[in-house]
Design a protein around this motif. Structure first.
Motif: not given
Length: 511
Positions: A151-175
């Motif tokens: 908790p003393k590190s600034p990295l404890s305050k970090l949040a993140y998300a993703f950027q991805f290829d939507a078509s590949r994402y749909a195929r990944f979830l389909r599988k």
């Protein structure tokens, strides 16, 4: 005593929304008495997917599905995302970052930014970005996982998300979904069957005359809204007064330029341009108002501002900001574009699908389809759309730009009531309010209001309890800690390679 459980779910349409629903529902609704889930889609009908940026809530959805993050990143050719960089929004030549996570360190029981405002009064002109680990790391092209156990590190305050290829994402979830028992039916829906008395949808007929019957239907048919909009004739609430952009042109290009873990939004004369760097290419698009710019000019402007070479012909989209008056009507629930559209300025499209899936699971019906649950679902979803709409309008309204008719329109536009109150409270006292656990946090509202040049006239009086020298010393110390943490982080490219989530070099499309 109780109504019968739903035994047959039909999802009409694939793409991001359809396969998110299929993967999520089949994961949660498992067991010997689980309902069957059938997804109907046609290869002949394209999807809107042109590259997707997300917000941190997607981490929860991935955990729900039990995904391995490294596999997910590799298979979707994803990059990490620490926030959104807004270029030329306040004025040409100005930029700021709306980062994920928080700023600085709260002190004396109040939010950090009041001490930042106090520091500015004392002559410290440091921008807010310097106090955010996400903004600083994003600008430096760095990434590392959050360190919640430190908790003393600034990295404890970090949040993140993703950027991805939507078509590949749909195929990944389909599988994933098909492994969990979802049955995919190929075919184009040509007729929606309804009960003559209730109007409930009973099935969809395909081009080859097959009938797919169900009890609960999820409309993931995109802008066509085959079930919710066309069959059930649910009206559309038009928000183009506040969000007049109604067109987009999108095109991917080869990798070139900066490769930061940030989505970029650059203001243009009649809208804005997105830039989403993936592992194999860059996604680009120009969202604009057709009342202020024609298609040819919008396309030319986009193509003239690509970092790399175009990889496809421009894809043109038409839309209206707003949503269906009801997201759940009888036994049909609209997800994604079938239920509404808000321009992707803050990357909320996938979140709206995700939150509707979670809400559906919370209010999952029996075949009685209780009105109280449906009303609650609709009210909560409408509230979420409204909150996001106001946050988007803030970007346009709080701008000094008056260099085109488009930007002058917003200078004379009265903001929605809730937004007007938030702007006035921040301007008068530096206070940021968050209503009813709305999607965007106080830090997000602060990032955009400060980034868009709204200057508070004062700050929380508690921030004046520290003497001047200590205030400036604490601010300097926080900046140093953030900068040091960023200096120790690997570049995003090195991190991807280190984790085994980088794609093969042969898949990278470069000039």
């Amino acid at each position: 005593m109780s109504a019968q459980p739903v035994s047959k779910i039909v999802i009409v349409g694939g793409g991001t929304a359809g396969w998110m629903a299929a993967a999520g529902l089949s994961r949660v609704l498992a067991g010997p008495r689980a309902p069957t889930i059938t997804l109907v889609e046609s290869e002949a009908i394209g999807t809107v997917g042109v590259g997707e940026a997300t917000i941190p809530q997607i981490i929860g959805f991935n955990k729900l599905l039990g995904l391995d993050e490294n596999e997910f990143v590799r298979e979707t050719h994803a990059t990490y995302k620490l926030g959104i960089e807004f270029v030329d929004w306040l004025r040409p030549g100005h930029s700021y970052i709306h980062p994920f996570g928080t700023y600085g360190l709260d002190m004396l029981g109040i939010e950090f930014h009041h001490f930042w405002l106090r520091g500015r009064e004392l002559g410290d002109a440091t921008e807010l970005d310097a106090y955010s680990i996400a903004a600083a790391a994003g600008a430096a092209g760095k990434f590392y996982w959050p360190q919640s156990n430190n908790p003393k590190s600034p990295l404890s305050k970090l949040a993140y998300a993703f950027q991805f290829d939507a078509s590949r994402y749909a195929r990944f979830l389909r599988k994933r979904a098909e492994q969990q028992g979802v049955v995919r039916e190929e075919g184009k829906v040509v007729e929606v069957m309804q009960d003559a008395e209730s109007g409930f949808v009973t099935g969809v007929r395909l081009e080859d005359n097959r009938l797919i019957e169900g009890e609960l239907f999820l409309d993931c048919s995109g802008f066509r809204s085959l079930l919710l909009g066309q069959a059930l004739d649910v009206p559309f609430e038009d928000w183009s007064k506040w969000l007049p952009c109604d067109r987009a042109v999108a095109v991917p290009c080869t990798l070139a330029g900066e490769h930061q873990p940030l989505t970029r939004s650059t203001a243009r004369p009649a809208g804005w341009q997105w830039r989403i760097p993936l592992q194999h290419r860059i996604g680009n698009g120009h969202v604009y108002s057709s009342a202020h710019m024609d298609q040819e000019a919008a396309t030319d402007l986009l193509l003239a501002n690509l970092d790399g070479d175009p990889l496809a012909e421009p894809n043109h989209l038409r839309f209206t900001a707003g949503h269906r008056e009801r997201f759940w009507d009888r036994n049909v629930i609209g997800l994604g574009l079938a239920s509404g559209f808000l321009e992707p300025l803050e990357s909320t499209a996938i979140h709206l699908v995700q939150s509707s899936i979670a809400r559906l699971l919370a209010y999952f019906p029996t075949t009685a389809f209780g009105g109280a649950e449906i009303d609650r679902f609709n009210a909560e979803t409408a509230r979420e759309y409204l909150d996001i709409r106001d946050f988007l309008v803030l970007h346009y309204k709080a701008s000094e730009r008056d260099d085109s008719e488009f930007w002058r329109y917003f200078r004379h536009l009265d903001p929605p009531e809730g937004l007007a109150e938030k702007i006035e409270l921040f301007r008068s006292s530096g206070r940021v309010i968050r209503e009813h656990e709305e999607l965007f946090t106080e830090a997000s509202w602060l990032a955009v209001m400060a980034g868009q040049g709204i200057e508070p006239q004062s700050y929380h009086p508690v921030a004046a309890l520290l003497d001047d020298a200590e205030t400036l010393q604490r601010l300097d110390h926080i900046r140093q800690v953030v900068a040091h943490a960023v200096s120790q982080m690997p570049t995003q490219d090195h991190f991807l390679a280190q984790q085994g989530s980088a794609i093969d070099a042969s898949e990278r499309l470069t000039r």
